[in-house]
Design a protein around this motif. Structure first.
Motif, PDB file in Angstrom:
ATOM      1  N   ALA A 182       0.892  -1.235   0.014  1.00  0.00           N
ATOM      2  CA  ALA A 182      -0.037   0.085   0.011  1.00  0.00           C
ATOM      3  C   ALA A 182       0.940   1.264   0.263  1.00  0.00           C
ATOM      4  O   ALA A 182       0.317   2.180  -0.376  1.00  0.00           O
ATOM      5  N   ALA A 183       2.185   1.174   0.134  1.00  0.00           N
ATOM      6  CA  ALA A 183       3.091   2.397   0.591  1.00  0.00           C
ATOM      7  C   ALA A 183       2.896   3.395  -0.449  1.00  0.00           C
ATOM      8  O   ALA A 183       2.820   4.762  -0.330  1.00  0.00           O
ATOM      9  N   SER A 184       3.128   3.086  -1.816  1.00  0.00           N
ATOM     10  CA  SER A 184       3.073   3.911  -2.856  1.00  0.00           C
ATOM     11  C   SER A 184       1.832   4.380  -3.329  1.00  0.00           C
ATOM     12  O   SER A 184       1.477   5.400  -3.572  1.00  0.00           O
ATOM     13  N   TRP A 185       0.722   3.367  -3.409  1.00  0.00           N
ATOM     14  CA  TRP A 185      -0.644   3.657  -4.091  1.00  0.00           C
ATOM     15  C   TRP A 185      -1.462   4.713  -3.328  1.00  0.00           C
ATOM     16  O   TRP A 185      -2.141   5.374  -4.226  1.00  0.00           O
ATOM     17  N   VAL A 186      -1.147   4.712  -1.941  1.00  0.00           N
ATOM     18  CA  VAL A 186      -1.965   5.632  -1.216  1.00  0.00           C
ATOM     19  C   VAL A 186      -1.654   7.112  -1.463  1.00  0.00           C
ATOM     20  O   VAL A 186      -2.336   7.886  -1.243  1.00  0.00           O
ATOM     21  N   PHE A 187      -0.400   7.511  -2.118  1.00  0.00           N
ATOM     22  CA  PHE A 187      -0.450   8.675  -2.567  1.00  0.00           C
ATOM     23  C   PHE A 187      -0.367   8.799  -4.039  1.00  0.00           C
ATOM     24  O   PHE A 187      -0.688   9.841  -4.596  1.00  0.00           O
ATOM     25  N   VAL A 188       0.152   7.785  -4.601  1.00  0.00           N
ATOM     26  CA  VAL A 188       0.217   7.924  -6.296  1.00  0.00           C
ATOM     27  C   VAL A 188      -1.350   8.069  -6.835  1.00  0.00           C
ATOM     28  O   VAL A 188      -1.416   8.959  -7.774  1.00  0.00           O
ATOM     29  N   ALA A 189      -2.188   7.436  -6.288  1.00  0.00           N
ATOM     30  CA  ALA A 189      -3.560   7.409  -6.769  1.00  0.00           C
ATOM     31  C   ALA A 189      -4.098   8.858  -6.515  1.00  0.00           C
ATOM     32  O   ALA A 189      -5.060   9.131  -7.421  1.00  0.00           O
ATOM     33  N   PHE A 190      -3.695   9.733  -5.721  1.00  0.00           N
ATOM     34  CA  PHE A 190      -4.273  11.103  -5.330  1.00  0.00           C
ATOM     35  C   PHE A 190      -3.498  12.158  -6.296  1.00  0.00           C
ATOM     36  O   PHE A 190      -3.842  13.322  -6.288  1.00  0.00           O
ATOM     37  N   LEU A 191      -2.529  11.855  -7.342  1.00  0.00           N
ATOM     38  CA  LEU A 191      -1.842  12.709  -7.877  1.00  0.00           C
ATOM     39  C   LEU A 191      -2.550  13.435  -8.921  1.00  0.00           C
ATOM     40  O   LEU A 191      -2.522  14.752  -9.314  1.00  0.00           O
ATOM     41  N   PRO A 192      -3.529  12.972  -9.395  1.00  0.00           N
ATOM     42  CA  PRO A 192      -4.668  13.499 -10.383  1.00  0.00           C
ATOM     43  C   PRO A 192      -5.409  14.559  -9.917  1.00  0.00           C
ATOM     44  O   PRO A 192      -5.501  15.864 -10.375  1.00  0.00           O
ATOM     45  N   LEU A 193      -5.777  14.470  -8.448  1.00  0.00           N
ATOM     46  CA  LEU A 193      -6.346  15.565  -7.797  1.00  0.00           C
ATOM     47  C   LEU A 193      -5.462  16.708  -7.505  1.00  0.00           C
ATOM     48  O   LEU A 193      -5.655  17.963  -7.476  1.00  0.00           O
ATOM     49  N   ALA A 194      -4.219  16.423  -7.228  1.00  0.00           N
ATOM     50  CA  ALA A 194      -2.956  17.488  -7.040  1.00  0.00           C
ATOM     51  C   ALA A 194      -2.854  18.202  -8.278  1.00  0.00           C
ATOM     52  O   ALA A 194      -2.794  19.467  -8.120  1.00  0.00           O
ATOM     53  N   VAL A 195      -3.076  17.873  -9.443  1.00  0.00           N
ATOM     54  CA  VAL A 195      -3.202  18.492 -10.449  1.00  0.00           C
ATOM     55  C   VAL A 195      -4.344  19.400 -10.727  1.00  0.00           C
ATOM     56  O   VAL A 195      -4.169  20.768 -11.036  1.00  0.00           O
ATOM     57  N   ILE A 196      -5.415  18.973 -10.622  1.00  0.00           N
ATOM     58  CA  ILE A 196      -6.591  19.907 -10.417  1.00  0.00           C
ATOM     59  C   ILE A 196      -6.380  20.982  -9.306  1.00  0.00           C
ATOM     60  O   ILE A 196      -6.788  22.311  -9.540  1.00  0.00           O
ATOM     61  N   GLY A 197      -5.878  20.482  -8.195  1.00  0.00           N
ATOM     62  CA  GLY A 197      -5.858  21.721  -7.170  1.00  0.00           C
ATOM     63  C   GLY A 197      -4.889  22.826  -7.586  1.00  0.00           C
ATOM     64  O   GLY A 197      -5.052  24.000  -7.306  1.00  0.00           O
ATOM     65  N   CYS A 198      -3.733  22.402  -8.294  1.00  0.00           N
ATOM     66  CA  CYS A 198      -2.731  23.179  -8.893  1.00  0.00           C
ATOM     67  C   CYS A 198      -3.218  24.238  -9.978  1.00  0.00           C
ATOM     68  O   CYS A 198      -3.406  25.392  -9.984  1.00  0.00           O
ATOM     69  N   LEU A 199      -4.311  23.616 -10.686  1.00  0.00           N
ATOM     70  CA  LEU A 199      -4.693  24.479 -11.855  1.00  0.00           C
ATOM     71  C   LEU A 199      -5.924  25.533 -11.345  1.00  0.00           C
ATOM     72  O   LEU A 199      -6.148  26.737 -11.564  1.00  0.00           O
ATOM     73  N   ALA A 200      -6.595  24.983 -10.245  1.00  0.00           N
ATOM     74  CA  ALA A 200      -7.584  25.818  -9.461  1.00  0.00           C
ATOM     75  C   ALA A 200      -6.962  26.859  -8.920  1.00  0.00           C
ATOM     76  O   ALA A 200      -7.211  27.771  -8.862  1.00  0.00           O
ATOM     77  N   GLY A 201      -5.850  26.646  -8.179  1.00  0.00           N
ATOM     78  CA  GLY A 201      -4.884  27.535  -7.407  1.00  0.00           C
ATOM     79  C   GLY A 201      -4.644  28.542  -8.319  1.00  0.00           C
ATOM     80  O   GLY A 201      -4.407  29.872  -8.013  1.00  0.00           O
ATOM     81  N   TRP A 202      -3.988  27.917  -9.731  1.00  0.00           N
ATOM     82  CA  TRP A 202      -3.343  29.066 -10.560  1.00  0.00           C
ATOM     83  C   TRP A 202      -4.403  30.056 -11.132  1.00  0.00           C
ATOM     84  O   TRP A 202      -4.332  31.249 -11.148  1.00  0.00           O
ATOM     85  N   LYS A 203      -5.682  29.333 -11.427  1.00  0.00           N
ATOM     86  CA  LYS A 203      -6.818  30.191 -11.720  1.00  0.00           C
ATOM     87  C   LYS A 203      -7.260  31.067 -10.863  1.00  0.00           C
ATOM     88  O   LYS A 203      -7.641  32.259 -11.247  1.00  0.00           O
ATOM     89  N   THR A 204      -7.357  30.737  -9.501  1.00  0.00           N
ATOM     90  CA  THR A 204      -7.780  31.678  -8.340  1.00  0.00           C
ATOM     91  C   THR A 204      -6.910  32.884  -8.355  1.00  0.00           C
ATOM     92  O   THR A 204      -7.272  34.030  -8.118  1.00  0.00           O
ATOM     93  N   ALA A 205      -5.517  32.529  -8.323  1.00  0.00           N
ATOM     94  CA  ALA A 205      -4.604  33.591  -8.291  1.00  0.00           C
ATOM     95  C   ALA A 205      -4.671  34.716  -9.437  1.00  0.00           C
ATOM     96  O   ALA A 205      -4.654  35.781  -9.319  1.00  0.00           O
ATOM     97  N   LYS A 206      -4.922  33.957 -10.706  1.00  0.00           N
ATOM     98  CA  LYS A 206      -4.970  34.766 -11.943  1.00  0.00           C
ATOM     99  C   LYS A 206      -6.222  35.790 -11.778  1.00  0.00           C
ATOM    100  O   LYS A 206      -6.034  37.057 -12.238  1.00  0.00           O
ATOM    101  N   GLY A 207      -7.203  35.282 -11.279  1.00  0.00           N
ATOM    102  CA  GLY A 207      -8.243  36.107 -10.914  1.00  0.00           C
ATOM    103  C   GLY A 207      -8.223  37.127  -9.997  1.00  0.00           C
ATOM    104  O   GLY A 207      -9.312  37.963  -9.606  1.00  0.00           O
ATOM    105  N   ALA A 208      -7.073  37.008  -9.186  1.00  0.00           N
ATOM    106  CA  ALA A 208      -7.210  37.874  -7.809  1.00  0.00           C
ATOM    107  C   ALA A 208      -7.120  39.557  -8.330  1.00  0.00           C
ATOM    108  O   ALA A 208      -6.326  39.610  -9.423  1.00  0.00           O
TER     109      ALA A 208
END
Length: 472
Positions: free
Chosen positions: A446-472
């Motif tokens: 389980a050691a790797s998968w409990v982190f690797v499986a959530f990486l797509p959400l990390a990408v979504i979070g970064c995109l949302a954070g960048w767009k939030t900052a862009k609209g500031a």
């Protein structure tokens, strides 16, 4: 343009002598209990699972705690319109104490989960009431200082929780950690009776809210059922059954927002909370995505590190605490950043959080303590620098009639993300091997998968954070 009035300098000695600061510190003991209990729970998990079993329910232990916290948080702001603040504080503290006692005496994991739910009701209520007390018992001019005291208390609790859990597990039993926490709940109940027995509290308690918004029963019930369905998908990993339960649970989470939008008088979230054309939508998406994806570290890192690499409990506890401590410290350091730097800070925070999760995917299976510590500090620091500014942008972008809802929706979305993330992390961990019990082999699976499986959400979070900052 309106020029902000200069902030008055606060005389801390006078604040203490007046009794306001001392009174607030007693009220904030509930925040200490709640925060310490979260980090303590992660530290004692390896010893507890070896004692009563049920490693496949580890995700549940966090999910039900968060469900209780969300329900209590939603209820607390409304209950003070019917029941005096002091009575609410006492009831919440006693619920927390009862949950600790059930956890301390639990012979099996199902009983432990009952205790965690009660702890969530009590702990979530205490935290929400501490924020309510700021508005209802203290003058507006000292609110910023009281919120600063809250941050300090949260950081101290994050440091103390792992110490309590590790010392109890190493020298006595993990059960003693919950026993001590239960005594803390009793102390908060007693302090609330003594400290809130004063004129200001009585006046506020007698002032009822004429609007009395209705309680969102169906929204919270749908939320609880949906999270439980997701968690159930991981108990027995069967492709068809697990997929149906997961999809049904995720559809239920979507229904939560549909039902909430139909309650204009008592919504938990602002209208169109995921509309990426506004800072509200991108900010709420960022908060939700990062809350879901970062659950795995606190839940499963202690189990993996102790069983796979033989790392001591105290070490794992303080690695987890370092995330909360860096969150508090960096949040304070950037609090006075000029407005022109906010875009950079939000974007940097988002990428720090994502970098921490990506780093864990390598560092935790490798067992590198310095690298794991660095990732924890990176992830916590990312939250610390980004969250205050994202919250400010969400509230500022909301219509005047929704600003109170938008402000309270940020911690609610965070708790919802934690609950959903814990349930999904349980599916991944059990599919990786924990469904067969706790051992070095299952921890490795389980050691790797409990982190690797959530990486797509990390990408979504970064995109949302960048767009939030862009609209500031």
């Amino acid at each position: 343009m309106t020029v902000a009035a200069p902030r008055q300098r606060v005389d801390w000695r006078a604040l203490w002598q007046s009794g306001d600061l001392g009174r607030f510190c007693f009220i904030s003991l509930g925040i200490f209990l709640h925060a310490a209990n979260e980090t303590m729970g992660a530290t004692i998990m390896p010893g507890m699972v070896r004692d009563i079993g049920g490693v496949q329910f580890v995700g549940w232990s966090f999910a039900v705690y968060e469900i209780g916290s969300i329900v209590a948080g939603a209820a607390s702001g409304r209950l003070v319109s019917f029941v005096p603040l002091r009575s609410n504080m006492v009831i919440a503290a006693l619920l927390f104490m009862a949950g600790c006692i059930v956890c301390a005496l639990a012979p099996t994991m199902p009983w432990f989960l009952v205790g965690r739910l009660l702890e969530g009701f009590g702990g979530g209520g205490l935290v929400a009431l501490a924020f309510v007390s700021v508005e209802r018992l203290f003058p507006r001019n000292i609110w910023p200082q009281l919120f600063a005291v809250m941050s300090v208390i949260w950081g101290v609790a994050a440091f103390a929780g792992p110490l309590l859990g590790a010392l109890a597990s190493a020298h006595l039993s993990w059960r003693w950690a919950f026993g001590v926490s239960g005594l803390g709940g009793l102390a908060v109940a007693a302090a609330s009776v003594a400290v809130l027995r004063m004129r200001a509290a009585k006046e506020i308690a007698a002032r009822l809210d004429e609007t009395r918004p209705s309680f969102p029963y169906e929204v919270l019930l749908c939320l609880a059922v949906s999270v439980i369905l997701i968690a159930m998908a991981g108990l027995a990993i069967e492709p068809l059954r697990s997929s149906l339960l997961l999809l049904t649970g995720l559809a239920g989470i979507g229904l939560v927002f549909v039902l909430d939008a139909r309650r204009p008088s008592s919504r938990l979230f602002p209208s169109r909370p995921f509309d990426w054309s506004t800072p509200i939508g991108t900010g709420m998406t960022m908060i939700g995505a990062f809350s879901v994806e970062t659950c795995s570290f606190g839940l499963y890192a202690p189990l993996i590190l102790t069983n796979l690499h033989g790392i001591p409990l105290l070490t794992t506890g303080y690695i987890i605490a370092s995330e909360s401590i860096s969150w508090s410290i960096l949040s304070i350091l950037v609090a006075n950043a000029p407005p022109q730097r906010e875009r950079l800070i939000i974007t940097l925070g988002a990428f720090m959080i994502a970098g921490g999760v990506a780093g864990f995917a390598y560092a935790v299976p490798a067992g590198s303590v310095p690298l794991i510590l660095a990732c924890a500090i990176l992830q916590g620091g990312g939250f610390g620098i980004a969250w205050p500014f994202v919250t400010r942008m969400i509230v500022a972008a909301a219509p005047p009639s929704e600003r109170t809802i938008a402000s309270s929706a940020v911690p609610t979305m965070q708790r919802l993300g934690y609950a959903v993330g814990a349930a999904i992390a349980g599916i991944i961990a059990n599919a990786g091997g924990f469904s067969h019990g706790l051992s070095a082999a299952t921890a490795a699976g389980a050691a790797s998968w409990v982190f690797v499986a959530f990486l797509p959400l990390a990408v979504i979070g970064c995109l949302a954070g960048w767009k939030t900052a862009k609209g500031a």
